[in-house]
Design a protein around this motif. Structure first.
Motif, PDB file in Angstrom:
ATOM      1  N   GLN A 163       0.830  -1.212   0.000  1.00 10.80           N
ATOM      2  CA  GLN A 163       0.000   0.000   0.000  1.00 10.80           C
ATOM      3  C   GLN A 163       0.864   1.262   0.000  1.00 10.80           C
ATOM      4  OE1 GLN A 163      -2.642  -0.356   3.357  1.00 10.80           O
ATOM      5  NE2 GLN A 163      -3.798  -2.047   2.453  1.00 10.80           N
ATOM      6  N   ASN A 164       2.126   1.118  -0.419  1.00 11.46           N
ATOM      7  CA  ASN A 164       3.028   2.265  -0.456  1.00 11.46           C
ATOM      8  C   ASN A 164       2.786   3.099  -1.704  1.00 11.46           C
ATOM      9  OD1 ASN A 164       4.677  -0.266   0.780  1.00 11.46           O
ATOM     10  ND2 ASN A 164       5.073   1.618   1.926  1.00 11.46           N
ATOM     11  N   LYS A 165       3.109   4.367  -1.599  1.00 15.95           N
ATOM     12  CA  LYS A 165       2.921   5.298  -2.706  1.00 15.95           C
ATOM     13  C   LYS A 165       3.736   4.881  -3.936  1.00 15.95           C
ATOM     14  CE  LYS A 165       2.447   9.413  -4.878  1.00 15.95           C
ATOM     15  NZ  LYS A 165       1.209   9.871  -5.510  1.00 15.95           N
ATOM     16  N   VAL A 166       5.005   4.591  -3.762  1.00 17.19           N
ATOM     17  CA  VAL A 166       5.886   4.192  -4.860  1.00 17.19           C
ATOM     18  C   VAL A 166       6.594   2.901  -4.476  1.00 17.19           C
ATOM     19  CG1 VAL A 166       7.878   4.828  -6.271  1.00 17.19           C
ATOM     20  CG2 VAL A 166       6.222   6.575  -5.604  1.00 17.19           C
ATOM     21  N   VAL A 167       6.446   1.891  -5.319  1.00 19.13           N
ATOM     22  CA  VAL A 167       7.043   0.581  -5.083  1.00 19.13           C
ATOM     23  C   VAL A 167       7.885   0.197  -6.299  1.00 19.13           C
ATOM     24  CG1 VAL A 167       6.586  -1.889  -4.812  1.00 19.13           C
ATOM     25  CG2 VAL A 167       5.202  -0.209  -3.565  1.00 19.13           C
ATOM     26  N   LEU A 168       9.137  -0.150  -6.054  1.00 19.82           N
ATOM     27  CA  LEU A 168      10.007  -0.672  -7.098  1.00 19.82           C
ATOM     28  C   LEU A 168      10.263  -2.142  -6.822  1.00 19.82           C
ATOM     29  CD1 LEU A 168      12.689   2.126  -7.694  1.00 19.82           C
ATOM     30  CD2 LEU A 168      10.501   1.763  -8.838  1.00 19.82           C
ATOM     31  N   VAL A 169      10.105  -2.959  -7.833  1.00 15.56           N
ATOM     32  CA  VAL A 169      10.330  -4.396  -7.721  1.00 15.56           C
ATOM     33  C   VAL A 169      11.632  -4.723  -8.430  1.00 15.56           C
ATOM     34  CG1 VAL A 169       9.442  -6.689  -8.250  1.00 15.56           C
ATOM     35  CG2 VAL A 169       7.849  -4.833  -7.657  1.00 15.56           C
ATOM     36  N   ASP A 170      12.620  -5.163  -7.664  1.00 15.23           N
ATOM     37  CA  ASP A 170      13.908  -5.581  -8.223  1.00 15.23           C
ATOM     38  C   ASP A 170      13.800  -7.057  -8.574  1.00 15.23           C
ATOM     39  OD1 ASP A 170      15.289  -3.063  -7.849  1.00 15.23           O
ATOM     40  OD2 ASP A 170      15.244  -3.505  -5.709  1.00 15.23           O
ATOM     41  N   ALA A 171      13.683  -7.335  -9.862  1.00 17.44           N
ATOM     42  CA  ALA A 171      13.367  -8.697 -10.294  1.00 17.44           C
ATOM     43  C   ALA A 171      14.518  -9.307 -11.083  1.00 17.44           C
ATOM     44  CB  ALA A 171      12.108  -8.687 -11.161  1.00 17.44           C
ATOM     45  N   ASN A 172      14.696 -10.597 -10.934  1.00 18.07           N
ATOM     46  CA  ASN A 172      15.656 -11.329 -11.748  1.00 18.07           C
ATOM     47  C   ASN A 172      15.003 -11.753 -13.060  1.00 18.07           C
ATOM     48  OD1 ASN A 172      17.823 -11.203  -9.933  1.00 18.07           O
ATOM     49  ND2 ASN A 172      17.037 -12.935  -8.756  1.00 18.07           N
ATOM     50  N   ALA A 173      15.816 -12.166 -14.010  1.00 19.67           N
ATOM     51  CA  ALA A 173      15.292 -12.631 -15.293  1.00 19.67           C
ATOM     52  C   ALA A 173      14.418 -13.856 -15.084  1.00 19.67           C
ATOM     53  CB  ALA A 173      16.447 -12.962 -16.233  1.00 19.67           C
ATOM     54  N   GLY A 174      13.241 -13.870 -15.710  1.00 21.79           N
ATOM     55  CA  GLY A 174      12.343 -15.013 -15.596  1.00 21.79           C
ATOM     56  C   GLY A 174      11.619 -15.108 -14.278  1.00 21.79           C
ATOM     57  N   ALA A 175      11.584 -13.994 -13.519  1.00 20.47           N
ATOM     58  CA  ALA A 175      11.000 -14.034 -12.175  1.00 20.47           C
ATOM     59  C   ALA A 175       9.511 -13.702 -12.161  1.00 20.47           C
ATOM     60  CB  ALA A 175      11.756 -13.080 -11.253  1.00 20.47           C
ATOM     61  N   ALA A 176       8.842 -13.844 -13.292  1.00 18.70           N
ATOM     62  CA  ALA A 176       7.386 -13.630 -13.382  1.00 18.70           C
ATOM     63  C   ALA A 176       6.999 -12.190 -13.040  1.00 18.70           C
ATOM     64  CB  ALA A 176       6.644 -14.624 -12.486  1.00 18.70           C
ATOM     65  N   LYS A 177       7.767 -11.228 -13.560  1.00 22.80           N
ATOM     66  CA  LYS A 177       7.454  -9.809 -13.314  1.00 22.80           C
ATOM     67  C   LYS A 177       6.051  -9.471 -13.802  1.00 22.80           C
ATOM     68  CE  LYS A 177      11.063  -8.275 -15.617  1.00 22.80           C
ATOM     69  NZ  LYS A 177      11.840  -9.505 -15.844  1.00 22.80           N
ATOM     70  N   THR A 178       5.762  -9.845 -15.048  1.00 22.77           N
ATOM     71  CA  THR A 178       4.473  -9.479 -15.640  1.00 22.77           C
ATOM     72  C   THR A 178       3.324 -10.143 -14.902  1.00 22.77           C
ATOM     73  OG1 THR A 178       5.632  -9.350 -17.764  1.00 22.77           O
ATOM     74  CG2 THR A 178       3.226  -9.311 -17.818  1.00 22.77           C
ATOM     75  N   THR A 179       3.501 -11.420 -14.552  1.00 18.74           N
ATOM     76  CA  THR A 179       2.463 -12.133 -13.803  1.00 18.74           C
ATOM     77  C   THR A 179       2.216 -11.471 -12.451  1.00 18.74           C
ATOM     78  OG1 THR A 179       2.999 -14.225 -14.888  1.00 18.74           O
ATOM     79  CG2 THR A 179       1.849 -14.348 -12.785  1.00 18.74           C
ATOM     80  N   THR A 180       3.284 -11.060 -11.781  1.00 16.32           N
ATOM     81  CA  THR A 180       3.150 -10.424 -10.463  1.00 16.32           C
ATOM     82  C   THR A 180       2.411  -9.099 -10.575  1.00 16.32           C
ATOM     83  OG1 THR A 180       5.207 -11.480  -9.758  1.00 16.32           O
ATOM     84  CG2 THR A 180       4.427  -9.618  -8.447  1.00 16.32           C
ATOM     85  N   LEU A 181       2.708  -8.324 -11.613  1.00 20.66           N
ATOM     86  CA  LEU A 181       1.981  -7.062 -11.806  1.00 20.66           C
ATOM     87  C   LEU A 181       0.507  -7.329 -12.116  1.00 20.66           C
ATOM     88  CD1 LEU A 181       4.576  -4.980 -13.878  1.00 20.66           C
ATOM     89  CD2 LEU A 181       4.056  -4.805 -11.435  1.00 20.66           C
ATOM     90  N   ALA A 182       0.239  -8.403 -12.855  1.00 20.86           N
ATOM     91  CA  ALA A 182      -1.157  -8.759 -13.143  1.00 20.86           C
ATOM     92  C   ALA A 182      -1.898  -9.134 -11.860  1.00 20.86           C
ATOM     93  CB  ALA A 182      -1.203  -9.916 -14.144  1.00 20.86           C
ATOM     94  N   ILE A 183      -1.211  -9.831 -10.947  1.00 24.08           N
ATOM     95  CA  ILE A 183      -1.819 -10.168  -9.650  1.00 24.08           C
ATOM     96  C   ILE A 183      -2.109  -8.892  -8.864  1.00 24.08           C
ATOM     97  CG2 ILE A 183      -1.392 -11.289  -7.428  1.00 24.08           C
ATOM     98  CD1 ILE A 183       0.279 -13.365  -8.949  1.00 24.08           C
ATOM     99  N   ARG A 184      -1.196  -7.931  -8.929  1.00 26.13           N
ATOM    100  CA  ARG A 184      -1.414  -6.644  -8.233  1.00 26.13           C
ATOM    101  C   ARG A 184      -2.652  -5.936  -8.788  1.00 26.13           C
ATOM    102  NH1 ARG A 184      -2.835  -3.343  -5.675  1.00 26.13           N
ATOM    103  NH2 ARG A 184      -1.830  -1.549  -4.659  1.00 26.13           N
ATOM    104  N   ILE A 185      -2.838  -6.005 -10.094  1.00 29.34           N
ATOM    105  CA  ILE A 185      -4.036  -5.415 -10.696  1.00 29.34           C
ATOM    106  C   ILE A 185      -5.277  -6.175 -10.231  1.00 29.34           C
ATOM    107  CG2 ILE A 185      -5.260  -5.053 -12.881  1.00 29.34           C
ATOM    108  CD1 ILE A 185      -2.522  -4.526 -14.177  1.00 29.34           C
ATOM    109  N   GLY A 186      -5.171  -7.514 -10.202  1.00 30.79           N
ATOM    110  CA  GLY A 186      -6.303  -8.314  -9.742  1.00 30.79           C
ATOM    111  C   GLY A 186      -6.697  -7.963  -8.319  1.00 30.79           C
ATOM    112  N   GLU A 187      -5.709  -7.711  -7.445  1.00 30.42           N
ATOM    113  CA  GLU A 187      -5.998  -7.324  -6.062  1.00 30.42           C
ATOM    114  C   GLU A 187      -6.710  -5.983  -6.005  1.00 30.42           C
ATOM    115  OE1 GLU A 187      -6.106  -7.724  -1.918  1.00 30.42           O
ATOM    116  OE2 GLU A 187      -5.587  -9.203  -3.461  1.00 30.42           O
ATOM    117  N   ALA A 188      -6.257  -5.027  -6.828  1.00 31.22           N
ATOM    118  CA  ALA A 188      -6.906  -3.708  -6.848  1.00 31.22           C
ATOM    119  C   ALA A 188      -8.356  -3.817  -7.304  1.00 31.22           C
ATOM    120  CB  ALA A 188      -6.123  -2.767  -7.761  1.00 31.22           C
TER     121      ALA A 188
END
Length: 723
Positions: free
Chosen positions: A27-52
């Motif tokens: 619930q922070n104003k600005v969040v940066l996700v430090d991700a490794n290659a193949g770490a499901a970045k896009t999927t994780t952002l989609a889950i964040r949208i689903g939560e919203a």
């Protein structure tokens, strides 16, 4: 997980990791996700949208930004994959930065301008800008080098894109002289002045844009956010903004993102990997992830995405050693890392063929295999070897070695000498040959006249030889202008070479003829003049050297080699019914993944390239290696002293021992029987997918692994549980 704030969105097809859940609930104003290659970045952002959405945020108040149309389409698909209903997902704005900028400019100004998505649509505007530079500065500035051939125009369009991405054009340089500005920006004076005139034409002298090419909407919107402009006040009221592949961020895109985040009610989540910054020429930098966001938003919070779901521990740990950072994989998958050696370019190509043959023998389809090269000149030996082995391959359009400018130029000379341009069947290739011959002969033609002549040659290939008989249009007494031949000596050398070729016996060895041609036309010196950057001139010379090497290895006569070149082009262009191997430059493979990746020519003078920044070369290798899922094949010289230092940086003996233990740990993690609420993940390989699917297994899109749902009989899956 905070028990007082449990997730309200349960994604389909995967169980989120604690790292993903933390990002889902932030619930922070600005969040940066430090991700490794193949770490499901896009999927994780989609889950964040689903939560919203689950928390009743209106879809119209969510904006997801990407840098490419391909990434945009993947994000849209991921929303559906994780279980966001189609009706809701379609209302979420998932856009590229260019899409978003164009929409905002249209909403505010009602622009609906002419869109020029391809370079050829910008040609006339670029030529008009060159005309204006000539009118204003010819005779006044000594360093002008105005050229209008296709290569020069392509270089100009690339450079003006770079100046816009970095917002260098918007810098306050009024206090500097013209030459000082170009020097400060680190660009050739001619290209800087042409860019200024080009933008004057495009923006109608400041009245408003007339047309937009690639990235122009992003640049125009960013420019209109500067100097106290209130344009951001007209942005839609987005409550949640997300950005994928944040490592591709440049200054223009950052200023747009900053304006969105600055709105009081806006929350931001962005994901990136600082080790995938490879587009420095377009302004991408790890400065944004490391410093710029923190500078503007000191209270930002960082979350990691450590685990890779693309490949198993062997490759994950090798990359951890290479980059000296934490990389994990929870997959019970042994991603094989194979290492083979060669003593010559042809030997490297044969090793690539052998690796493909083994892949096919292991039961895998060819389209799961990609050969990722450091630069385009490296594909020549590999393409020839694949053709000889009758292995279908594909390259991006007009990117095979036979369609490169320097090779097209030599093909044109041979066609004239042998009076056989008709052997080139493709009209597109014929046109490209004319362009290449004009460029490498440093000839001047008015653009419309050149287009008319090309149209005639395409219809009647026998006319190609008359290209050098066309006289310029100057009247007697006129002084030469900027469209005259840049070097009379170059054109004379080409004409003399054609005359020499006409007397050469077609039975002469092709290698001897081509070597003499290159010497007579002074191809190395010409490449240095035509290609502004020394690195690119070097690539051209290596490409030509590769052709000479292939001619020598073939032992063919000039006539036989000419016939073989055209037969090879026919092989490449034929309609394929079978799956094909991909040959691609590493820089164009970012964001993609392949079952089997082959990295050839891993030698000290190629990768890392000595003329390029070491840090960017490391990132490029990291991107290349992490595209692999099941197998990575490294090809390097037999002489250890000649091998790329990147291989040693992977510390394969050390990382392999740790990876073996990790696989055992990952396999043992699920219980023998699946308890209520848990899944049993399977150690099924790619070619076993049909077997486990037929038994009722399902695929976890985030972890790239097959699993059995809780409560299902595990007996049929015993072979994959025990592995």
């Amino acid at each position: 997980m905070n028990d007082a704030n449990p997730p309200r969105f349960t994604p389909q097809g995967l169980i989120p990791t604690p790292e993903q859940t933390a990002i889902q609930l932030t619930q922070n104003k600005v969040v940066l996700v430090d991700a490794n290659a193949g770490a499901a970045k896009t999927t994780t952002l989609a889950i964040r949208i689903g939560e919203a959405l689950a928390r009743k945020l209106a879809p119209e108040q969510i904006l997801a930004l990407t840098f490419t149309p391909e990434a945009r389409d993947v994000m849209r698909q991921r929303l559906l994959d994780v279980g966001v209903p189609q009706a809701l997902a379609s209302r979420v704005a998932v856009l590229t930065f260019e899409d978003f900028a164009g929409l905002q400019l249209d909403r505010i100004d009602g622009d609906h301008l002419r869109q020029c998505a391809e370079a050829r649509q910008l040609k006339d505007f670029a030529l008009a800008a060159i005309d204006r530079v000539s009118e204003r500065y010819a005779g006044r500035l000594e360093d002008l080098n105005l050229q209008t051939h296709s290569i020069a125009l392509a270089q100009f369009l690339d450079l003006q894109l770079q100046l816009k991405a970095t917002m260098a054009l918007a810098a306050d340089v009024d206090y500097l002289g013209i030459e000082e500005v170009a020097e400060t920006l680190g660009v050739p004076l001619t290209d800087y002045l042409t860019t200024v005139e080009y933008e004057t034409l495009r923006l109608d002298g400041g009245a408003g844009a007339v047309f937009r090419g690639p990235f122009d909407a992003t640049y125009d919107l960013a420019s209109n956010l500067q100097a106290g402009a209130r344009l951001a006040e007209h942005f839609p009221d987005y409550r949640l903004v997300l950005c994928d592949e944040l490592h591709d961020l440049n200054e223009a895109a950052f200023q747009i993102l900053d304006a969105l985040i600055a709105k009081p009610q806006c929350f931001f989540v962005g994901a990136g990997d600082k080790d995938q910054v490879i587009h420095a020429k377009l302004g991408a930098s790890d400065e944004y992830l490391n410093r710029r966001f923190a500078q503007n938003y000191p209270k930002l919070v960082r979350y990691p995405l450590t685990y890779s779901y693309r490949h198993g521990p062997h490759l994950a740990y090798a990359m951890a050693e290479f980059k000296q950072k934490a990389v994990e994989s929870s997959l019970p998958l042994h991603t094989q890392i194979r290492h083979a050696h060669y003593d010559s370019n042809a030997g490297c190509a044969q090793q690539a063929v052998a690796a493909i043959g083994q892949w096919k023998a292991d039961g895998h389809p060819l389209d799961g295999c990609a050969i990722l090269i450091r630069d385009r000149h490296q594909s020549m030996a590999i393409e020839n070897a694949l053709i000889e082995a009758d292995i279908d391959y594909r390259t991006p359009a007009m990117a095979g070695y036979l369609q490169r400018d320097e090779i097209l130029f030599l093909r044109g000379l041979l066609a004239i000498a042998l009076k056989d341009f008709g052997a080139v069947k493709s009209e597109q290739v014929r046109s490209a040959i004319v362009d290449a011959m004009t460029a490498f002969s440093e000839m001047r033609f008015p653009a419309r006249r050149m287009d008319n002549f090309k149209a005639q040659i395409i219809k009647d290939p026998a006319l190609l030889g008359e290209l050098f008989l066309i006289e310029d249009e100057r009247r007697d007494g006129d002084e030469p202008n900027y469209r005259d031949i840049a070097s009379q000596a170059t054109k004379k050398a080409v004409i003399d070479t054609i005359a020499w070729l006409s007397g050469v016996d077609p039975a002469t060895p092709a290698a001897a003829v081509l070597a003499e041609v290159c010497e007579r036309v002074k191809l190395v010196a010409t490449a240095r003049r035509i290609f502004v950057r020394p690195y690119e001139a070097g690539v051209v010379n290596k490409s030509v050297a590769g052709l000479l090497e292939a001619a020598a290895a073939s032992g063919q006569t000039l006539a036989e080699f000419w016939a073989a070149l055209n037969a090879r082009e026919a092989f490449v262009r034929r309609k394929r019914e079978r799956k094909a191997v991909l040959i691609e430059c590493v820089a164009n493979a970012k964001g993609k993944e392949f079952e089997h990746v082959i990295l050839p020519f891993l030698q000290a003078d190629e990768f890392p390239h000595p003329m390029q920044p070491k840090a960017e070369e490391e990132n490029l290798f990291y991107v290349a290696a992490t595209r692999a899922r099941a197998r990575l094949t490294l090809l390097s010289p037999t002489d250890a002293a000649l091998r790329s230092g990147f291989i040693a940086q992977m510390r394969l003996p050390k990382s392999a021992a740790a990876a073996d233990a990790a696989i055992a740990r990952n396999q043992a993690r699920p219980a023998a029987a699946s308890p209520t609420g848990a899944r049993q993940y399977l150690a099924a390989t790619y070619h076993e997918k049909d077997q486990v699917k037929a038994l009722g297994a399902q695929f976890d899109i985030a972890r790239r692994a097959w699993f059995v749902e809780a409560g299902k009989d595990l007996a049929p899956f015993a072979p994959w549980i025990k592995k």
